[in-house]
Design an enzyme around this catalytic site. Structure first.
Site, PDB file in Angstrom:
ATOM      1  N   GLU A  82      -2.073  -2.517   3.142  1.00 59.52           N
ATOM      2  CA  GLU A  82      -3.005  -1.490   3.631  1.00 59.52           C
ATOM      3  C   GLU A  82      -4.309  -2.081   4.154  1.00 59.52           C
ATOM      4  OE1 GLU A  82      -1.167  -1.033   0.916  1.00 59.52           O
ATOM      5  OE2 GLU A  82      -0.084   0.845   1.289  1.00 59.52           O
ATOM      6  N   HIS A 101      -0.877   8.662  -8.282  1.00 64.63           N
ATOM      7  CA  HIS A 101      -0.376   9.253  -7.033  1.00 64.63           C
ATOM      8  C   HIS A 101      -0.827  10.692  -6.835  1.00 64.63           C
ATOM      9  CE1 HIS A 101       2.240   5.767  -7.356  1.00 64.63           C
ATOM     10  NE2 HIS A 101       2.632   5.970  -6.111  1.00 64.63           N
TER      11      HIS A 101
END
Lengths: 328, 346
Positions: free
Chosen positions: A61, A130
């Site tokens: 990322e 998450h």
């Protein structure tokens, strides 16, 4: 002619239309090309635009967000998809220290027209890592614009505006609502960044919300109507810049405000709105501003915790009755 | 009629090997290196006078790297680097006066007083900064080069970083994608021996930084950074490889900074002997000697160059001193491209 599209299809149309319009727009991220997107938002884009413009990245990322920033500084208009905003934390250096600062530290020599997008928020029993929202984190940073929206029609128009915008933009979608359907007109349209939408008109109380909590707020408003309470529901759509005007004008009419925000309560979007309203509508308020946030905790796995953690219509109705001074 | 007096002509010193490059090349290297050296000395002086504030990392000792890069690449190639960047910016052609005015925080500075010592940028000079987060410019440089490939040019992006940044994860993510996608990026690690106060040997089990590229099958070499010839040669070769469409290249250029990490660092972590060893290889001194030995210049001509640089720095100082500070209202410009962005003002 309006069609019924899923949120993912509306986002797909936005990206595809802008890529047809401007050769410099491209999409990169994990699984966006051959896999057609982890949530199928980019389905078919590889076939239409080819591997030059729809690019599968490794799981890196920080690296691919930085490549996006460099490409944006050098004349392209990247769309960087994060599989979720939780993973984008690895890229925050590039978003906060570079994309947001490019224009300022170069005194206008370079701009950074880039869109970072992906789902935000809890999405079932996904547990602590998450399930987070990042609207407040990123909206805190000058230089960025932050969109958070789940309506297919509005999301399409906002994403198209974002891709054309010369400033770096973070767009929060919803993993749970990519399949949500809504009317989307044929043809070209844009929705301006920084403008809220009144989703339901009302006279007794204002409920301000965004992203999937707008659905919980509308459900609560529906129930409240049955009890004779008329709630106005405002969808922020954009978090930064915040449409203070629409909120303040509504509060001047209803004299009561409940903010429904999936973010954690501390120094969040709800806190910012409460500040604005006490500052600019103080004399209109008939009750303290109240908020319904996710719990001030991490979100554990078991279903009972999810229920306890997230805002829902019951919690929203309770908050509304609190500001209405009516007994539940 | 008056008598014509011949000026003394430069003569090649007997026993000197043939020069590898032209007189103009050596002169341009010498000029740039001397310009960097003198401007950095002025920056340090101005800092001690509290006219320059904030962080200030000078390039003294590393001048040959900037010189060797610029002679080996094209103006339309891009460069991005970290915060020890005054020399790199001068190499790109940003004017001394704009650089000094930026250090002074003046409106006439390279970036209108908004960047300071760490952040110069110039679109016209294809100079992408001037970046303050160690290693963050490595993916950015990869992205700048990605855009060149996307647009179908044969430009490359020189992406510079220090030995400290070589230990950041951003380097590995970038190296991996640059090789996978054959991005036209030239990675240059300016290894000056120390990440702030920590020597390279203390930061890793792999002190030969160029070897980090080998794990990605990237052509990677170590280069002597104390003279512009070796830097120029290595970059010329690497640039040809990149322009041929073969993907990235990594050079670890071994150099040395004479001063501390920043102005506040007395550099007590290294010995005097080590510093003197590098001073003996000083690129401005050795290049000056070569200009004389090759018979390219006379002592008088050399003095004229020194005077020219001295005057340039004096003029730049005067310009910086006399320029106005930016208007405070400029705080609200260059945050957003959107002209009517609604800032929170209370």
């Amino acid at each position: 002619m309006a069609r019924i599209l899923q949120l993912r299809e509306a986002l797909l149309e936005a990206m595809s239309e802008e890529m047809r319009r401007d050769e410099n727009v491209f999409l990169m991220g994990e699984e966006v090309a051959q896999y057609n997107g982890a949530y199928k938002v980019s389905k078919g884009m590889l076939d239409e635009f080819g591997e030059k413009r729809v690019i599968d990245t490794p799981i890196a990322e920080l690296g691919f967000a930085g490549i996006g920033v460099g490409a944006a500084m050098n004349g392209l208009r990247p769309i960087v998809e994060f599989m979720t905003w939780n993973f984008a934390v690895l890229a925050f250096d590039q978003i906060v220290n570079n994309a947001a600062k490019t224009l300022s530290q170069s005194a206008g020599e370079f701009k950074c027209p880039i869109v970072f997008r992906g789902p935000s928020g809890a999405a079932g029993q996904l547990a602590q890592q998450h399930s987070q929202t990042f609207e407040a984190w990123l909206a805190n940073c000058p230089g960025l614009k932050v969109i958070s929206c789940i309506d297919p029609y509005e999301s399409k128009g906002l994403l198209k505006s974002a891709i054309r915008d010369d400033d770096p933009i973070c767009m929060m979608e919803s993993e749970m609502l990519y399949g949500m359907k809504g009317e989307v007109p044929e043809g070209e349209y844009l929705i301006p960044i920084g403008v809220a939408a009144v989703k339901r008109e009302g006279t007794d109380v204002t409920i301000v919300s965004f992203n999937k909590m707008i659905l919980e707020s509308l459900k609560a408003a529906e129930e409240l109507a049955k009890e004779g309470i008329s709630a106005e529901v405002i969808d922020l759509r954009t978090i930064r810049p915040l449409d203070h005007h629409t909120i303040v004008e509504s509060v001047k009419k209803t004299n009561r405000l409940v903010v429904v925000d999936e973010s954690w309560p501390f120094a969040g979007v709800s806190a910012e709105i409460a500040y604005e309203v006490q500052k600019y509508a103080f004399d209109y308020l008939d009750a303290p501003v109240t908020r319904v946030n996710s719990a001030d905790t991490s979100l554990p796995y078991a279903a009972v915790f999810v229920e306890e953690y997230l805002p829902n219509p019951t919690k929203i109705m309770k908050a509304v009755k609190e500001v209405m001074y009516t007994n539940a | 009629m008056s008598a014509v007096v011949d000026k003394p002509k430069a003569k090649r010193k007997s026993g000197t090997p043939k020069p590898k490059y032209s007189k103009d090349q050596y002169l341009s290297w010498y000029e740039l290196m001397l310009r960097i050296r003198r401007l950095e000395e002025r920056a340090l002086l101005a800092y001690s006078q509290q006219k320059v504030r904030g962080f200030c990392h000078v390039y003294i000792g590393q001048e040959a790297v900037a010189a060797g890069i610029e002679s080996a690449i094209r103006p339309q190639d891009a460069i991005v680097t970290a915060y020890r960047q005054h020399g790199t910016a001068l190499g790109r052609g940003i004017a001394s006066r704009e650089i000094l005015a930026e250090l002074y925080g003046k409106a006439t500075g390279a970036n209108k007083g908004k960047g300071g010592s760490m952040h110069f940028f110039s679109a016209a000079h294809r100079y992408f900064g001037g970046n303050g987060i160690v290693g963050a410019q490595i993916p950015i440089g990869t992205g700048i080069a990605f855009a060149e490939k996307y647009k179908g040019t044969d430009n490359l992006c020189v992406t510079m970083f220090g030995d400290g940044a070589a230990r950041q994860g951003a380097l590995h993510e970038s190296f991996n994608m640059a090789m996978a996608w054959k991005i036209p990026v030239l990675y240059i690690c300016e290894n000056n021996g120390y990440a702030m106060g920590t020597s390279v040997g203390r930061t890793s089990n792999v002190p030969d930084i160029y070897k980090l590229g080998l794990g990605y099958d990237m052509p990677s070499e170590a280069v002597d950074g104390m003279n512009p010839e070796s830097v120029h040669e290595a970059i010329t070769k690497a640039a040809a490889h990149i322009r041929a469409g073969k993907g990235p290249y990594f050079l670890e250029i071994k150099t040395y900074r004479y001063k501390g990490h920043s102005v506040s660092d007395p550099a007590k972590y290294r010995t005097k002997d080590e510093l003197n060893e590098y001073r003996a290889m000083d690129p401005t001194k050795t290049t000056e000697q070569k200009l004389l030995d090759f018979g390219f210049v006379t002592e008088e001509e050399l003095q004229a160059i020194k005077d020219m640089i001295k005057n340039e720095v004096e003029e730049a100082t005067k310009f910086a001193e006399e320029s106005p500070f930016p208007d405070a209202s400029e705080l609200y410009t260059h945050n957003y491209s959107q002209k009517d962005y609604p800032f929170i003002m209370d």
